[in-house]
Design an enzyme around this catalytic site. Structure first.
Site, PDB file in Angstrom:
ATOM      1  N   ILE A   1      13.308  -0.688  -3.910  1.00  0.00           N
ATOM      2  CA  ILE A   1      14.386   0.056  -2.495  1.00  0.00           C
ATOM      3  C   ILE A   1      15.818   0.140  -3.015  1.00  0.00           C
ATOM      4  CG2 ILE A   1      14.658   0.146  -0.245  1.00  0.00           C
ATOM      5  CD1 ILE A   1      11.640   0.232  -0.875  1.00  0.00           C
TER       6      ILE A   1
ATOM      7  N   THR B   1      16.557  -6.870   0.395  1.00  0.00           N
ATOM      8  CA  THR B   1      15.916  -7.880   0.194  1.00  0.00           C
ATOM      9  C   THR B   1      15.166  -8.208   0.997  1.00  0.00           C
ATOM     10  OG1 THR B   1      16.706  -9.188   0.944  1.00  0.00           O
ATOM     11  CG2 THR B   1      17.757  -8.928  -0.945  1.00  0.00           C
TER      12      THR B   1
ATOM     13  N   VAL C   1      10.086   0.116   9.981  1.00  0.00           N
ATOM     14  CA  VAL C   1       8.513   0.689  10.444  1.00  0.00           C
ATOM     15  C   VAL C   1       7.927   2.158   9.970  1.00  0.00           C
ATOM     16  CG1 VAL C   1       7.276   1.158  12.781  1.00  0.00           C
ATOM     17  CG2 VAL C   1       8.844  -0.751  12.365  1.00  0.00           C
TER      18      VAL C   1
ATOM     19  N   ASP D   1       2.292  -8.175   7.795  1.00  0.00           N
ATOM     20  CA  ASP D   1       3.279  -7.128   7.648  1.00  0.00           C
ATOM     21  C   ASP D   1       3.592  -6.032   9.186  1.00  0.00           C
ATOM     22  OD1 ASP D   1       5.846  -5.973   6.125  1.00  0.00           O
ATOM     23  OD2 ASP D   1       4.450  -4.088   6.528  1.00  0.00           O
TER      24      ASP D   1
ATOM     25  N   LYS E   1       5.508  -4.848  12.178  1.00  0.00           N
ATOM     26  CA  LYS E   1       5.993  -4.249  12.922  1.00  0.00           C
ATOM     27  C   LYS E   1       5.536  -3.676  14.402  1.00  0.00           C
ATOM     28  CE  LYS E   1       5.824  -1.903   8.057  1.00  0.00           C
ATOM     29  NZ  LYS E   1       5.010  -1.951   7.168  1.00  0.00           N
TER      30      LYS E   1
HETATM   31  N1  LIG Z   1       8.413  -1.021  -0.825  1.00  0.00           N
HETATM   32  C1  LIG Z   1       8.718   0.192   0.528  1.00  0.00           C
HETATM   33  O1  LIG Z   1       7.653   0.518   0.595  1.00  0.00           O
HETATM   34  C2  LIG Z   1       9.273  -0.547   1.384  1.00  0.00           C
HETATM   35  C3  LIG Z   1       9.378   0.500   3.352  1.00  0.00           C
HETATM   36  C4  LIG Z   1      10.374  -0.640   4.358  1.00  0.00           C
HETATM   37  C5  LIG Z   1      10.394  -2.037   4.351  1.00  0.00           C
HETATM   38  N2  LIG Z   1      10.447  -2.556   2.528  1.00  0.00           N
HETATM   39  C6  LIG Z   1      11.774  -3.933   2.498  1.00  0.00           C
HETATM   40  O2  LIG Z   1      12.546  -3.538   1.999  1.00  0.00           O
HETATM   41  C7  LIG Z   1      13.097  -4.456   1.298  1.00  0.00           C
HETATM   42  C8  LIG Z   1      13.031  -5.188  -0.922  1.00  0.00           C
HETATM   43  O3  LIG Z   1      11.424  -4.622  -0.820  1.00  0.00           O
HETATM   44  P1  LIG Z   1      10.983  -4.353  -2.586  1.00  0.00           P
HETATM   45  O4  LIG Z   1      10.263  -2.708  -2.152  1.00  0.00           O
HETATM   46  O5  LIG Z   1      12.838  -3.447  -2.871  1.00  0.00           O
HETATM   47  O6  LIG Z   1      10.901  -5.318  -3.247  1.00  0.00           O
HETATM   48  P2  LIG Z   1      11.619  -5.338  -4.344  1.00  0.00           P
HETATM   49  O7  LIG Z   1      11.375  -6.990  -4.218  1.00  0.00           O
HETATM   50  O8  LIG Z   1      10.875  -4.772  -5.098  1.00  0.00           O
HETATM   51  O9  LIG Z   1      12.897  -6.076  -4.228  1.00  0.00           O
HETATM   52  C9  LIG Z   1      14.337  -6.588  -3.515  1.00  0.00           C
HETATM   53  C10 LIG Z   1      15.071  -7.766  -4.464  1.00  0.00           C
HETATM   54  O10 LIG Z   1      15.777  -8.120  -3.507  1.00  0.00           O
HETATM   55  C11 LIG Z   1      16.267  -9.485  -4.515  1.00  0.00           C
HETATM   56  N3  LIG Z   1      16.295 -10.471  -3.652  1.00  0.00           N
HETATM   57  C12 LIG Z   1      16.091 -11.093  -2.926  1.00  0.00           C
HETATM   58  N4  LIG Z   1      16.713 -11.946  -2.576  1.00  0.00           N
HETATM   59  C13 LIG Z   1      18.044 -12.322  -2.592  1.00  0.00           C
HETATM   60  C14 LIG Z   1      19.385 -12.596  -2.277  1.00  0.00           C
HETATM   61  N5  LIG Z   1      19.284 -13.535  -1.600  1.00  0.00           N
HETATM   62  N6  LIG Z   1      20.690 -12.687  -2.885  1.00  0.00           N
HETATM   63  C15 LIG Z   1      20.442 -11.208  -3.905  1.00  0.00           C
HETATM   64  N7  LIG Z   1      18.788 -10.393  -3.969  1.00  0.00           N
HETATM   65  C16 LIG Z   1      18.040 -11.395  -3.076  1.00  0.00           C
HETATM   66  C17 LIG Z   1      15.314  -9.820  -5.249  1.00  0.00           C
HETATM   67  O11 LIG Z   1      15.928 -10.099  -6.821  1.00  0.00           O
HETATM   68  C18 LIG Z   1      14.684  -8.236  -5.202  1.00  0.00           C
HETATM   69  O12 LIG Z   1      15.102  -7.399  -6.479  1.00  0.00           O
HETATM   70  C19 LIG Z   1      11.980  -5.496   1.362  1.00  0.00           C
HETATM   71  O13 LIG Z   1      12.081  -6.423   2.751  1.00  0.00           O
HETATM   72  C20 LIG Z   1      11.076  -4.962   2.098  1.00  0.00           C
HETATM   73  O14 LIG Z   1      10.227  -5.246   3.397  1.00  0.00           O
HETATM   74  C21 LIG Z   1      10.211  -2.046   1.646  1.00  0.00           C
HETATM   75  N1  LIG Z   2       4.747  -2.643   2.836  1.00  0.00           N
HETATM   76  C1  LIG Z   2       4.983  -2.241   3.821  1.00  0.00           C
HETATM   77  C2  LIG Z   2       6.125  -0.843   3.155  1.00  0.00           C
HETATM   78  C3  LIG Z   2       6.671  -0.460   4.370  1.00  0.00           C
HETATM   79  O1  LIG Z   2       7.543  -1.129   5.480  1.00  0.00           O
HETATM   80  C4  LIG Z   2       3.724  -1.226   3.775  1.00  0.00           C
HETATM   81  O2  LIG Z   2       2.799  -0.799   2.781  1.00  0.00           O
HETATM   82  O3  LIG Z   2       3.596  -0.440   4.669  1.00  0.00           O
HETATM   83 NA    NA Z   3      10.904   4.573   9.841  1.00  0.00          NA
END
Ligand SMILES: NC(=O)c1ccc[n+]([C@@H]2O[C@H](COP(=O)([O-])OP(=O)(O)OC[C@H]3O[C@@H](n4cnc5c(N)ncnc54)[C@H](O)[C@@H]3O)[C@@H](O)[C@H]2O)c1
Ligand SMILES: N[C@@H](CCO)C(=O)O
Ligand code: NA
Length: 818
Positions: free
Chosen positions: A476, A556, A610, A679, A683
């Site tokens: 993200i 993160t 969410v 998860d 939400k």
């Molecule tokens: N993937 C989705 O569709 C989605 C949708 C909504 C919300 N989210 C949320 O977005 C967030 C990120 O998800 P993602 O898919 O990018 O995960 P990801 O694992 O690809 O990215 C998270 C990054 O954060 C880094 N990280 C963790 N702790 C850290 C710290 N203390 N300092 C610096 N870097 C740190 C990790 O090394 C990793 O590179 C999560 O909280 C997830 O729940 C994701």
């Molecule tokens: N892992 C979550 C990302 C969105 O919050 C999902 O699949 O809906």
């Molecule tokens: Na939303």
């Protein structure tokens, strides 16, 4: 007649003197008589003071220092006058240095350096520079004459800052200039008493010389040639976006004199102002630039204010007590006592309650002020009429200045609002009824932030800046940076918004750069310049940097990071995050974040908690704010599970579908969080809280869809193994549903204050039946949407849609900043 004045840097080197000659030639070309005032060569005055002190201290090294100064003048002569004609000038310069050497020897003998002698020593700076340039001009065939200002400007015997006797001086100047048509090269800064003792004119001395002469002869204009482009909207050392003010009134220039001092010291120009003479501030090093015109009435302005001035360090004194109310004479005694003790007051404020008076002074006078006032009011203090004197230090003053604010509304509103939005506390304020200046006293640690944000709203209202601090550059975070990169130009040009990435951190390295890391080469820069990641250090540095319009973006899924949210919000830094940990922790923590954001006037935004970028949280907040009541929420809130149940079927292994969801960026960093229902549970918990149901996570009932062995897996790898083992279990779930013409859906429900999530089968009549891909669907039944619910549907996971939801939150902060 025209009066020009060149400052120290303009006469500081062979190159700059060449430009000075050109400027003078151009001026002479149009026939008007010219007087030109010179300062000492850059740095020479300070050097002479130093040399004088060394001599007085018996330090013989002064002789060497003096040699260096002498050589600087010789070098200019050598560089500007051809060899054949140099000798006369060399002799004259040497003559002055001999004289100065004698004086210094005397000082070193008697080991005493009076103010009077110091004035004499300093006078050599202007006498030398002016002599050298006069000779250069003559060598170029220009009819120039050396004019020693001591013969025309007379002062009293206050050394260091002589008081000009204008009657005598004006007469002498008129007589002097009546007798000549030649270009007069006048020594700046120096004067003499009636009986010929050398004096100096104090701060802004050479400007004063120019101004005195111009006023006496009624000059058409004064040109102050310096090394900057004119007077600027703010001190450019503190505000990078400061720019030249094209036109400014005398009164405004006076109000700005605190920071403008480097350019001009307006009080020294008062004689010219009194005669209504136009002043131009021009740059010797950028002669084509228009500079600043200072006139009685300035031209119409493009902005509500003209400039921002500041004083870095002041002390604020407060005197209060019931005995002051309605009693005449207190303030009279107060300020008389200060003035008798030479304590200059910078700002005064008294509220109409008359209960207290506060004023600011130079901090070096603070202790003295306390003593003076405690003595003056000892009687009242003993009787309890006055509570005592309190003094606060480490404060700064910022003043916005401009005739444009007179009788116009909204200027002070804008000032205080931008300070408030940036979490800057206003300790005291002052505005006189001239409405030329509004001053605020703030903490010194907020000075740079305040100057920049005030400059931003008044002068760059078109371009706003947001400072982003992004932690977590995985899927993200990385996608967000890509989107920011692609939008930078558009936002700057079309939305007049500058997104400055001021900090980045991954798990290994972090980099903070208030000037911007840049969205193009951030990866390289973090790798090469970054230091070892430390979240506390990152947060501390952010708070220390204290940049205006700061936004912390947590990308993160870290659990520890959320402990900093409160601290950040409290420091007036907005927080944007897709990370659900904070909002799904304890209810107390959830509420406390909301409250802190509200209290500090900053934003805590988490739309992507969410349904990724789908407008779910915003919709709820809008309905809640407008008074709707939520009766029921029914939703599919997992993009991952949605995708899995839409893709799983005969001929595919369950584990492969899960892996595909992960590859597509739908899953949590740990996919077990999706499949365990955790998860979805958090939400619906967040949604419950948003609609006013104060649940804890233990209140959410989660019906497992995974068999025991999968839940017990210790690692993600083990988990995938267990999924393979359980493939038949999933296949049966799927085929049973299909046999009934139904589909598997993992549904979250909030009703009657209770939240639960469970795997259900829905038939073709059910609105959730037709879902495809990674879609989420949320159906809100509210008092207003009772007969037919409000439904939001669309992709609810994935890098692009989530990052763009985070981006949209960031953008909404920018529009709030106005
Ligand atoms: N993937 C989705 O569709 C989605 C949708 C909504 C919300 N989210 C949320 O977005 C967030 C990120 O998800 P993602 O898919 O990018 O995960 P990801 O694992 O690809 O990215 C998270 C990054 O954060 C880094 N990280 C963790 N702790 C850290 C710290 N203390 N300092 C610096 N870097 C740190 C990790 O090394 C990793 O590179 C999560 O909280 C997830 O729940 C994701
Ligand atoms: N892992 C979550 C990302 C969105 O919050 C999902 O699949 O809906
Ligand atoms: Na939303």
């Amino acid at each position: 007649m025209k009066v020009l004045k060149f400052g120290g840097t303009s006469v500081g080197s062979v190159d700059s003197i060449k430009t000075v000659i050109e400027i003078l030639e151009n001026n002479l070309a149009n026939g008007e008589q010219v007087a030109v005032v010179f300062s000492a060569m850059g740095g020479v005055t300070n050097r002479l003071i130093e040399i004088g002190k060394m001599a007085a201290a018996g330090n013989a090294e002064y002789i060497e220092f003096l040699k260096v100064v002498e050589e600087r003048h010789f070098a200019v002569v050598r560089g500007m006058i051809n060899v054949k004609n140099q000798s006369g000038t060399f002799a004259a310069v040497r003559g002055l240095f001999n004289e100065l050497g004698d004086i210094l020897r005397g000082v070193s003998w008697i080991k005493e350096l009076s103010e009077r002698t110091l004035d004499l020593i300093m006078s050599f700076g202007e006498r030398l520079s002016t002599l050298v340039i006069t000779e250069i001009l003559k060598s170029k065939g220009i009819s120039a004459e050396f004019c020693d200002a001591r013969n025309i400007i007379h002062t009293n015997a206050t050394y260091g800052m002589g008081d000009v006797d204008f009657e005598v001086t004006n007469k002498q100047i008129l007589e002097y200039f009546a007798k000549t048509n030649a270009l007069q090269c006048v020594t700046g800064f120096i004067a003499s008493t009636a009986d010929g003792v050398t004096t100096t004119l104090g701060r802004g001395g050479s400007d004063y010389t120019a101004s005195i002469i111009a006023a006496a002869v009624d000059a058409s204009v004064i040109e102050i040639w310096t090394d900057v482009d004119g007077m600027m909207t703010a001190d450019p050392r503190k505000v990078a976006n400061a720019f030249t003010i094209p036109s400014i009134s005398y009164a405004e220039a006076m109000e700005l004199s605190h920071f403008g001092a480097k350019v001009i010291y307006p009080p020294s120009l008062q004689p010219a102002f009194a005669k209504n003479i136009t002043l131009k501030v021009l740059n010797t090093f950028n002669t084509d630039f228009i500079g600043t015109f200072v006139q009685k009435t300035a031209n119409k302005k493009d902005y509500a204010i003209t400039g921002i001035s500041s004083i870095d360090e002041i002390a604020l004194v407060n005197i209060q007590g019931s005995g002051m109310i309605g009693v005449a004479g207190i303030s009279g005694r107060l300020f008389t006592a200060l003035s008798l003790n030479d304590i200059s007051v910078i700002l005064i404020s008294q509220a109409s309650s008359e209960h207290s008076i506060c004023f600011s002074i130079d901090p070096k006078n603070a202790q003295k002020a306390r003593e003076v006032l405690e003595k003056e009011f000892s009687h009242e203090i003993t009787l309890g009429y006055i509570d005592g004197i309190s003094i606060e230090k480490s404060l700064s003053i910022i003043a916005i200045v401009g005739e444009g604010m007179k009788k116009s509304t909204g200027v002070s509103g804008k000032l205080f609002s931008v300070l408030g939005k940036n979490g800057i506390n206003v300790v005291a304020t002052a505005q006189g009824s001239s409405e030329l200046n509004i001053s605020v006293v703030i903490s010194k640690s907020d000075l740079s932030k305040a100057l920049n944000s005030i400059h931003g709203v008044f002068f760059q209202s078109e371009t706003r800046s947001l400072n982003l601090f992004i932690v977590g550059v995985g899927l993200i975070g990385g996608t967000l940076l890509e989107q920011v990169k692609n939008q930078t130009t558009y936002l700057r040009e079309e939305k007049l918004l500058n997104l400055n990435i001021a900090g980045l951190s991954n798990t290994k390295k972090m980099l903070l750069d208030p000037d911007g890391i840049g969205s193009e080469q951030w990866r390289e820069r973090v790798n090469e310049e970054g230091v070892k990641t430390s979240l506390p250090a990152f947060v501390q540095r952010m708070i220390e940097l204290n940049l205006p319009n700061s936004v912390f973006v947590d990308c993160t899924s870290d659990k520890d990071i959320v402990q900093y949210y409160n601290m950040l919000l409290d420091a007036s830094i907005s927080v944007v995050t897709p990370n659900k940990v904070a909002n799904s922790g304890s209810y107390a923590e959830y509420i406390s974040l909301q409250r802190t954001a509200l209290k500090r006037g900053v934003k805590f935004l988490y739309e992507t908690n969410v349904g990724a970028g789908l407008p779910i949280i915003n919709t709820i907040q809008g309905l809640m704010a407008s008074g709707d009541k939520f009766l029921k929420i029914e939703a599919i809130l997992s993009g991952t599970l949605s995708f899995i149940f839409n893709s799983f079927g005969p001929g595919v292994r369950f584990v492969d579908v899960v892996k595909e969801a992960k590859a597509k960026g739908f899953t949590e960093p740990d996919p077990r969080d999706d499949l365990s229902g955790a998860d979805v549970a958090r939400k619906i918990l967040i949604l419950a809280r948003e609609v006013g149901v104060p649940l804890e996570s233990s209140d959410v009932r989660v019906a497992q869809l995974l068999p025991e062995n999968c839940l017990a897996a210790a690692t993600v790898e083990d988990f995938f193994q267990e999924l393979i083992i359980s493939d038949d279990y999933f296949a049966k779930l799927q085929s049973d549903a299909e046999a009934n013409g139904e589909k598997l859906r993992y549904i979250a429900t909030l009703e009657n204050g209770k939240a639960f999530v469970e795997l259900r089968t829905v038939d073709a009549q059910h609105p959730f039946y037709t879902l495809s891909g990674s879609d989420n669907i949320i159906s809100f039944t509210t008092e207003r949407y009772k007969d037919r619910p409000l439904v939001i549907k669309g992709p609810g996971a994935g890098a692009e849609v989530t990052a763009s939801g985070v981006f949209a939150d960031i953008m909404s902060i920018s529009s709030y900043l106005g």
